[in-house]
Design an enzyme around this catalytic site. Structure first.
Site, PDB file in Angstrom:
ATOM      1  N   CYS A 481      11.532  43.202   0.930  1.00 33.47           N
ATOM      2  CA  CYS A 481      12.068  42.305   1.980  1.00 33.47           C
ATOM      3  C   CYS A 481      13.472  41.829   1.701  1.00 33.47           C
ATOM      4  O   CYS A 481      14.371  42.065   2.482  1.00 33.47           O
ATOM      5  CB  CYS A 481      11.232  41.068   2.194  1.00 33.47           C
ATOM      6  N   GLU A 483      14.817  41.617  -1.811  1.00 35.42           N
ATOM      7  CA  GLU A 483      15.151  41.760  -3.227  1.00 35.42           C
ATOM      8  C   GLU A 483      16.110  42.918  -3.446  1.00 35.42           C
ATOM      9  O   GLU A 483      15.733  44.079  -3.319  1.00 35.42           O
ATOM     10  CB  GLU A 483      13.889  41.990  -4.062  1.00 35.42           C
TER      11      GLU A 483
END
Length: 834
Positions: A481, A483
């Protein structure tokens, strides 16, 4: 809102796209009408191989089991496809990886609760889930995990596989290790009982990394196989380390050869279909597909269509090998651009053809599903967090957007699906045309692209990895998502799950006792003021982090023994050169594993209340405040009013923002003190996915004015709904005060009514907002552009909103497939206006 006739009238989304061809429309419609299915084929073959390979080296055994299964999968080619390959035999299919975790499967069959979090987890009821319930009524299927269909003839196969892997799967091997060796094992068990931690992540632990597509595409698998064969010949066995290298290379050869065979099975299937096909045009397409599947991924692509097929096989094979979440395609517009540019300059392909392929890719990536324990199904909202990031800069610092970047954005506008999520590496050098096209995509309301400040990530990675600046610029990607990671050279951003900050606050308020269950953790003094509460919170935070990280190191030791990723290791640098798998430290960058948490904003606001009302104004005692919390604020209306008047995070008020800065830095310090299972310090990160709903359900009322059971704050720096009173700029000025270079990731949600972003001026306003935030050194921002009244209507009439997509956290989802608690939280988010 209603019109004069009483009919619902909602603000329309300014940008509405449709697939560019009937072919893509067919694929998307087929997906939208499909149920979610469990496919047992892969695990059936994997189990067969596992039974035959006892005694083999663990690397070769893992490779053989995966290769054996991959070679035997049924190739499925659906109507309209121009490139082929599916994870399962179903349009929306998931593989139950019994080799990772089998207990939750057997508990499902026995109708037993799998984890304590099951009772506070929910899933949606519309879309494909509604289709599941409709089809289950026929009697030919059983519902599995409250959202999947399992054909009755496959139930016994799955049950036998799950029973076989009892005691052998990653989770069981890990449990037998840490539960008998880790002195704080009881702390972890209690943490699950009270909701301090998310449920065990063993069923889907991996992902959040990007393969080395550049090498795989430009060299082809045959050349990589030749390199490993040469390594074997050149290596003399002198100790166990050199022997293990040869085992690894042999395992790598086995899985790459199996992948080539898997691709050739699709070639054979395409030729069979061509013989039966009556339409000459489709027959020609099938023969072309067959020829491509025979050529790639064994060899380097000859053109862009070859590259699309090769990319898909390379990417999909990794998805099949492991129970991945966040496994992502990375900088697609970077490594695919040379194939596009060469074909365009030669006049061999048109942008219309490329656009159709990109739209089809969106559908095929959305078709991939995963199944895990029910708790994790609810937390992930069914998303696999596949992140395609575009833009940024090249190794020299020059703008990284190109013509292919524009087509990727147009494909997302035309063909709205939940996967892959799109992200932008923001840099001031990016062209205005590209940035405005990205805003146009945001205005569809699909919730992407999300925007990431590349300068902040570069600073983080320079500190963390020590790699040269040109390398970081070139390979900066997104794994999952929110990172960031280095494409093709990083170990996965693997983490045990999430820590519940609000539960830690409750432990601090009640002397180390969870007030909901009465379970004692570490006993601390019951606080009477702000300083004592803050100290107790930090004490419990440190213990919760350290115990969670140490527990996970035991689990990943079991991962190495049971589910080592061989295929993915071969395609991450420098595993082949070093002769080491990812789990043995073969990647160039091994400092990516993180510790995640959510709910810190609620703690910050709560501490501000205690500081203001107890320490400074002395209008209430801590005992009186605890009594109000226990009464869920009922009968304490005057105190509640004062609580709501205390400054809250997201209003550019240093009174509360300074508390956030202190807690944020404390959290980062504590996370970094523990080494991961590869010997490097854990990397701090924070986000929520859907954890803020179940985490909130296990917590009573909190001092910030939140009621018992209410969802916690989403994201990392997003304000709690309704508490941001000073507009969007004030929100971002608060968020920009923390040092985002300290964490690998971060998330900030904002919601706008469609009317506030209308026209080119609205687009430029949004761009200016993003630039302002990034100039204050913010890291990430994403937007929901939606009329809340329409979302309320979608709750009442889900059948009318099958394809409505919204942004949840670091991902977008079909609104009607979300659990109601998450739907409600999205609706409650403050609707900003310029």
């Amino acid at each position: 809102m209603n019109n004069c006739c009483g009919q619902n009238v909602f603000e329309p989304r300014e940008v509405r796209g449709t697939p560019s061809t009937e072919r893509v429309k067919l694929m998307r419609d087929r997906y939208l009408s499909a149920p979610l299915m469990i496919d047992v084929e892969y695990i059936k073959y994997y189990t067969e191989a596992h039974k035959k390979t006892d005694g083999m080296n663990v690397l070769e055994r893992r490779a053989e089991c995966h290769a054996y299964a991959l070679e035997r999968l049924t190739p499925v080619i659906r109507e309209g496809e121009l490139f082929v390959g599916s994870k399962t035999r179903f349009v929306r299919g998931a593989i139950p990886y019994c080799n990772y975790a089998s207990s939750y499967i057997l508990r499902e069959f026995a109708n037993e609760e799998a984890e304590a979090q099951d009772k506070v987890t929910d899933v949606g009821t519309g879309g494909g889930i509604a289709k599941v319930r409709e089809m289950a009524a026929s009697g030919d299927y059983e519902i599995f995990g409250k959202k999947f269909l399992l054909p009755k003839e496959d139930k016994e196969v799955l049950k036998e596989c799950a029973e076989y892997f009892q005691g052998k799967c990653m989770q069981d091997v890990g449990d037998a290790f840490w539960k008998t060796s880790f002195e704080k094992a009881d702390y972890i068990e209690k943490g699950w009982q009270v909701g301090l931690y998310t449920a065990p992540h063993d069923p889907a632990p991996e992902g959040r990394f990007v393969l080395d597509f550049e090498t795989a595409l430009n060299q082809g698998f045959n050349k990589i196989i030749e390199r490993m064969k040469r390594k074997i010949k050149e290596t003399e066995v002198t100790d166990y380390k050199s022997a293990e290298k040869i085992y690894f290379w042999r395992a790598g050869i086995r899985v790459l050869e199996a992948t080539i065979k898997w691709a050739s099975n699709y070639a054979k299937k395409a030729r069979e279909l061509a013989e039966e096909e009556k339409d000459p045009a489709r027959r020609a397409e099938l023969l072309e597909i067959a020829e491509r599947c025979e050529y790639v991924p064994a060899n380097p692509p000859r053109d862009f269509k070859d590259a699309m097929q090769a990319f898909w096989f390379i990417y999909l094979a990794g998805h099949i090998e492991g129970a991945h979440l966040g496994y992502s395609p990375g900088r697609f517009d970077r490594y695919m651009y040379p194939f596009y540019k060469r074909d365009k300059e030669a006049g061999n392909i048109t942008d219309e053809e490329v656009l159709e392929l990109l739209e089809a890719l969106r559908v095929k990536m959305t078709e991939i599903e995963y199944v895990a324990s029910f708790s994790w199904e609810g937390l992930g909202s069914g998303n696999l967090f596949q992140n395609m990031i575009i833009g940024g800069v090249d190794e020299k610092g020059h703008r990284g957007d190109n013509e292919l970047s524009m087509l990727i954005l147009q494909a997302a506008i035309n063909c709205q699906t939940t996967q892959p999520t799109l992200s932008i590496w923001y840099d001031d050098s990016l062209s205005e045309e590209f940035l405005l096209k990205a805003v146009e995509c945001v205005k569809t309301g699909c919730g992407f692209p999300a925007w990431f400040n590349m300068k902040i990530y570069i600073q983080h990675e320079l500190q963390k990895s020590g790699l040269p600046l040109p390398v970081i610029r070139k390979y900066a990607a997104m794994g999952g998502c929110t990172e960031p990671t280095l494409e093709g050279m990083s170990y996965g951003i693997v983490q045990a799950g999430f820590i519940n900050h609000a539960k830690l606050l409750e432990l601090a308020l009640y002397g180390g006792v969870d007030p909901r269950t009465g379970i004692l953790f570490d006993k601390t003094k019951v606080p009477t003021n702000y300083e004592e509460l803050l100290d107790a919170y930090k004490f419990h935070l440190k213990n919760a982090i350290r115990n969670w990280q140490r527990y996970w190191n035991y689990v990943m030791a079991a991962h190495r023994q049971t589910c080592n990723l061989i295929y993915c290791s071969v395609l991450v640098r420098d595993c082949v050169e070093r002769g080491l798998s990812l789990d043995d430290g073969g990647a160039i960058h091994n400092g990516t594993p993180t510790t995640l948490s959510s709910g810190m904003v609620n703690v910050v606001n709560s501490l501000a209340v205690v500081k203001k009302l107890i320490n400074e104004e002395k209008v209430v005692t801590m005992d009186e405040l605890r009594k109000a919390l226990e009464d869920n604020w009922e009968g304490h209306e005057e105190l509640y009013r004062k609580v709501m008047d205390v400054p809250k995070w997201g209003n550019n008020d240093d009174y509360v923002d300074s508390i956030y800065e202190e807690l944020f830095n404390t959290y980062c310090d504590y996370v970094s003190q523990q080494k991961n299972y590869l010997g490097e310090p854990y990397d701090p990160s924070m986000l929520a996915i859907s954890t803020h709903a179940p985490f909130g359900k296990v917590c009573g009322a909190t001092p910030d004015g939140r009621h018992a059971g209410e969802t916690l704050c989403d994201g990392v720096t997003s304000p709690f709904p309704g508490t941001d009173k000073n507009g969007p700029i004030a929100v971002l000025l608060s968020a920009g005060k923390i040092d985002h270079t300290r964490i690998r990731g971060g998330l900030h949600n904002m919601k706008f009514h469609p009317s506030s972003l209308k026209g080119i001026q609205g687009s430029k306003k949004l761009l200016n907002l993003i630039k302002t935030y990034f100039d204050t050194l913010g890291f990430q921002i994403q937007f929901n552009v939606v009329d809340s009244d329409m979302l309320r209507d979608a709750q009442k009439h889900p059948e009318n909103y099958r394809d409505l997509i919204v942004r949840v956290a670091g991902f977008s989802a079909f609104f009607v497939e979300l659990g109601k608690s998450i739907q409600d939280e999205i609706i409650r988010r403050t609707e900003q206006q310029f």
